[in-house]
Design a protein around this motif. Structure first.
Motif, mmCIF file in Angstrom:
data_model
loop_
_atom_site.group_PDB
_atom_site.id
_atom_site.type_symbol
_atom_site.label_atom_id
_atom_site.label_comp_id
_atom_site.label_asym_id
_atom_site.label_seq_id
_atom_site.Cartn_x
_atom_site.Cartn_y
_atom_site.Cartn_z
ATOM 1 N N MET A 1 26.037 12.540 30.728
ATOM 2 C CA MET A 1 26.035 13.299 29.478
ATOM 3 C C MET A 1 26.981 14.506 29.588
ATOM 4 O O MET A 1 27.729 14.801 28.657
ATOM 5 C CB MET A 1 24.625 13.770 29.134
ATOM 6 N N VAL A 2 26.969 15.176 30.724
ATOM 7 C CA VAL A 2 27.860 16.317 30.940
ATOM 8 C C VAL A 2 29.313 15.850 30.903
ATOM 9 O O VAL A 2 30.159 16.456 30.238
ATOM 10 C CB VAL A 2 27.542 17.032 32.274
ATOM 11 N N ARG A 3 29.606 14.752 31.582
ATOM 12 C CA ARG A 3 30.972 14.219 31.603
ATOM 13 C C ARG A 3 31.451 13.872 30.200
ATOM 14 O O ARG A 3 32.564 14.222 29.803
ATOM 15 C CB ARG A 3 31.033 12.972 32.507
ATOM 16 N N ARG A 4 30.601 13.209 29.411
ATOM 17 C CA ARG A 4 30.976 12.845 28.040
ATOM 18 C C ARG A 4 31.184 14.090 27.169
ATOM 19 O O ARG A 4 32.116 14.147 26.373
ATOM 20 C CB ARG A 4 29.917 11.932 27.417
ATOM 21 N N ALA A 5 30.309 15.083 27.316
ATOM 22 C CA ALA A 5 30.453 16.312 26.533
ATOM 23 C C ALA A 5 31.755 17.017 26.880
ATOM 24 O O ALA A 5 32.487 17.463 25.990
ATOM 25 C CB ALA A 5 29.253 17.237 26.777
ATOM 26 N N GLU A 6 32.057 17.110 28.165
ATOM 27 C CA GLU A 6 33.303 17.774 28.580
ATOM 28 C C GLU A 6 34.523 17.005 28.085
ATOM 29 O O GLU A 6 35.508 17.613 27.654
ATOM 30 C CB GLU A 6 33.327 17.922 30.103
ATOM 31 N N GLN A 7 34.448 15.696 28.089
ATOM 32 C CA GLN A 7 35.552 14.875 27.581
ATOM 33 C C GLN A 7 35.733 15.099 26.083
ATOM 34 O O GLN A 7 36.853 15.286 25.600
ATOM 35 C CB GLN A 7 35.280 13.406 27.887
ATOM 36 N N THR A 8 34.663 15.118 25.337
ATOM 37 C CA THR A 8 34.718 15.351 23.894
ATOM 38 C C THR A 8 35.267 16.734 23.584
ATOM 39 O O THR A 8 36.114 16.899 22.699
ATOM 40 C CB THR A 8 33.314 15.208 23.264
ATOM 41 N N LEU A 9 34.776 17.740 24.305
ATOM 42 C CA LEU A 9 35.166 19.131 24.051
ATOM 43 C C LEU A 9 36.559 19.469 24.576
ATOM 44 O O LEU A 9 37.225 20.359 24.057
ATOM 45 C CB LEU A 9 34.138 20.081 24.673
ATOM 46 N N GLY A 10 36.970 18.793 25.656
ATOM 47 C CA GLY A 10 38.247 19.115 26.286
ATOM 48 C C GLY A 10 38.164 20.322 27.211
ATOM 49 O O GLY A 10 39.185 20.912 27.549
ATOM 50 N N TYR A 11 36.951 20.691 27.614
ATOM 51 C CA TYR A 11 36.732 21.844 28.486
ATOM 52 C C TYR A 11 35.677 21.514 29.526
ATOM 53 O O TYR A 11 34.723 20.779 29.243
ATOM 54 C CB TYR A 11 36.221 23.051 27.684
ATOM 55 N N ARG A 12 35.836 22.102 30.726
ATOM 56 C CA ARG A 12 34.794 22.005 31.752
ATOM 57 C C ARG A 12 33.728 23.037 31.416
ATOM 58 O O ARG A 12 34.033 24.214 31.242
ATOM 59 C CB ARG A 12 35.363 22.294 33.143
ATOM 60 N N LEU A 13 32.495 22.599 31.304
ATOM 61 C CA LEU A 13 31.401 23.509 30.976
ATOM 62 C C LEU A 13 31.011 24.325 32.213
ATOM 63 O O LEU A 13 31.009 23.792 33.326
ATOM 64 C CB LEU A 13 30.200 22.725 30.451
ATOM 65 N N PRO A 14 30.678 25.598 32.029
ATOM 66 C CA PRO A 14 30.301 26.425 33.179
ATOM 67 C C PRO A 14 29.049 25.883 33.880
ATOM 68 O O PRO A 14 28.109 25.405 33.227
ATOM 69 C CB PRO A 14 30.012 27.800 32.582
ATOM 70 N N THR A 15 29.044 25.971 35.188
ATOM 71 C CA THR A 15 27.923 25.468 35.982
ATOM 72 C C THR A 15 26.599 26.093 35.555
ATOM 73 O O THR A 15 25.587 25.400 35.433
ATOM 74 C CB THR A 15 28.183 25.728 37.481
ATOM 75 N N ALA A 16 26.583 27.401 35.303
ATOM 76 C CA ALA A 16 25.336 28.079 34.916
ATOM 77 C C ALA A 16 24.810 27.535 33.582
ATOM 78 O O ALA A 16 23.589 27.407 33.403
ATOM 79 C CB ALA A 16 25.543 29.584 34.836
ATOM 80 N N TYR A 17 25.699 27.211 32.665
ATOM 81 C CA TYR A 17 25.305 26.641 31.370
ATOM 82 C C TYR A 17 24.703 25.248 31.586
ATOM 83 O O TYR A 17 23.623 24.941 31.080
ATOM 84 C CB TYR A 17 26.528 26.595 30.460
ATOM 85 N N VAL A 18 25.382 24.420 32.356
ATOM 86 C CA VAL A 18 24.894 23.064 32.620
ATOM 87 C C VAL A 18 23.557 23.123 33.350
ATOM 88 O O VAL A 18 22.625 22.376 33.013
ATOM 89 C CB VAL A 18 25.940 22.251 33.414
ATOM 90 N N ASP A 19 23.429 24.010 34.333
ATOM 91 C CA ASP A 19 22.167 24.138 35.069
ATOM 92 C C ASP A 19 21.019 24.497 34.125
ATOM 93 O O ASP A 19 19.923 23.957 34.232
ATOM 94 C CB ASP A 19 22.279 25.183 36.174
ATOM 95 N N THR B 1 39.791 24.168 32.496
ATOM 96 C CA THR B 1 38.958 23.808 33.643
ATOM 97 C C THR B 1 38.468 25.040 34.394
ATOM 98 O O THR B 1 37.728 24.917 35.366
ATOM 99 C CB THR B 1 39.716 22.887 34.620
ATOM 100 N N GLY B 2 38.839 26.220 33.928
ATOM 101 C CA GLY B 2 38.431 27.460 34.582
ATOM 102 C C GLY B 2 37.108 27.984 34.053
ATOM 103 O O GLY B 2 36.483 27.388 33.177
ATOM 104 N N GLU B 3 36.703 29.131 34.592
ATOM 105 C CA GLU B 3 35.448 29.768 34.173
ATOM 106 C C GLU B 3 35.703 30.536 32.878
ATOM 107 O O GLU B 3 36.532 31.442 32.837
ATOM 108 C CB GLU B 3 34.959 30.720 35.265
ATOM 109 N N PRO B 4 34.993 30.188 31.811
ATOM 110 C CA PRO B 4 35.205 30.889 30.542
ATOM 111 C C PRO B 4 34.441 32.213 30.493
ATOM 112 O O PRO B 4 33.405 32.374 31.141
ATOM 113 C CB PRO B 4 34.640 29.918 29.512
ATOM 114 N N SER B 5 34.964 33.125 29.706
ATOM 115 C CA SER B 5 34.183 34.308 29.356
ATOM 116 C C SER B 5 33.356 33.931 28.123
ATOM 117 O O SER B 5 33.471 32.821 27.595
ATOM 118 C CB SER B 5 35.095 35.496 29.055
ATOM 119 N N VAL B 6 32.514 34.856 27.672
ATOM 120 C CA VAL B 6 31.725 34.620 26.468
ATOM 121 C C VAL B 6 32.124 35.668 25.451
ATOM 122 O O VAL B 6 32.214 36.855 25.769
ATOM 123 C CB VAL B 6 30.204 34.684 26.752
ATOM 124 N N VAL B 7 32.413 35.208 24.227
ATOM 125 C CA VAL B 7 32.852 36.112 23.171
ATOM 126 C C VAL B 7 31.976 35.980 21.934
ATOM 127 O O VAL B 7 31.423 34.917 21.652
ATOM 128 C CB VAL B 7 34.330 35.876 22.778
#
Length: 163
Positions: free
Chosen positions: A21-39, A122-128
């Motif tokens: 599910m994480v892989r599909r979401a990241e593929q759809t979004l085009g971004y690597r989701l932060p580990t803390a968010y996925v956890d 693929t980097g660590e995003p900030s939050v805005v």
């Protein structure tokens, strides 16, 4: 990280999160989701936040010193970030900097996003926080810092009564 959600699932809570599910979401979004968010989503896949006010040093569409984010979007279901983010960005004219993860009390003119501008997809995003003026304001350097910054709505009720 403590559980930020109100007890029990809601309309905003998706199915249990797995690696596919994480892989599909990241593929759809085009971004690597932060580990803390996925956890966090592995513990509960989105939902209504118990403490839903986030202090700011700038005025928002909501108040002079905070915004209210009622829902943290999960992934892998019709109300998830992977299903809604691109539509919300287009519909509301949010800056195309990443992924919409929050539904605010006003439900539209403003939002909260993962911002990949500085570190790439693929980097660590900030939050805005993105206000009704479509200007983004950094509120946290990481998702983990962001989720730890919420305070109870009661902290602002006295301010509201003074107005």
């Amino acid at each position: 990280m403590t559980n930020p959600f109100e007890p029990g699932p809601s309309h905003w809570t998706g199915p249990a999160v797995d690696d596919d599910m994480v892989r599909r979401a990241e593929q759809t979004l085009g971004y690597r989701l932060p580990t803390a968010y996925v956890d966090l989503l592995r513990r509960q896949n989105g939902g209504i936040l118990e403490d839903n006010c986030y202090p700011t040093e700038f005025p928002t569409s909501w108040a002079e010193d905070h915004f209210q984010m009622d829902v943290l979007l999960g992934i892998g279901h019709p109300e998830g970030a992977d299903a809604q983010s691109a539509t919300l960005i287009k519909e509301w004219g949010y800056p195309p900097v990443g992924v919409v993860i929050g539904i605010t009390a006003s439900a539209g003119p403003d939002t909260v996003m993962l911002d990949y501008t500085d570190n790439g997809p693929t980097g660590e995003p900030s939050v805005v926080y993105v206000g009704a003026d479509h200007v983004k304001h950094r509120v946290a350097d990481t998702f983990e810092e962001f989720i730890a910054g919420f305070v109870p709505e009661e902290e602002y009720e006295e301010d509201d009564e003074d107005e």
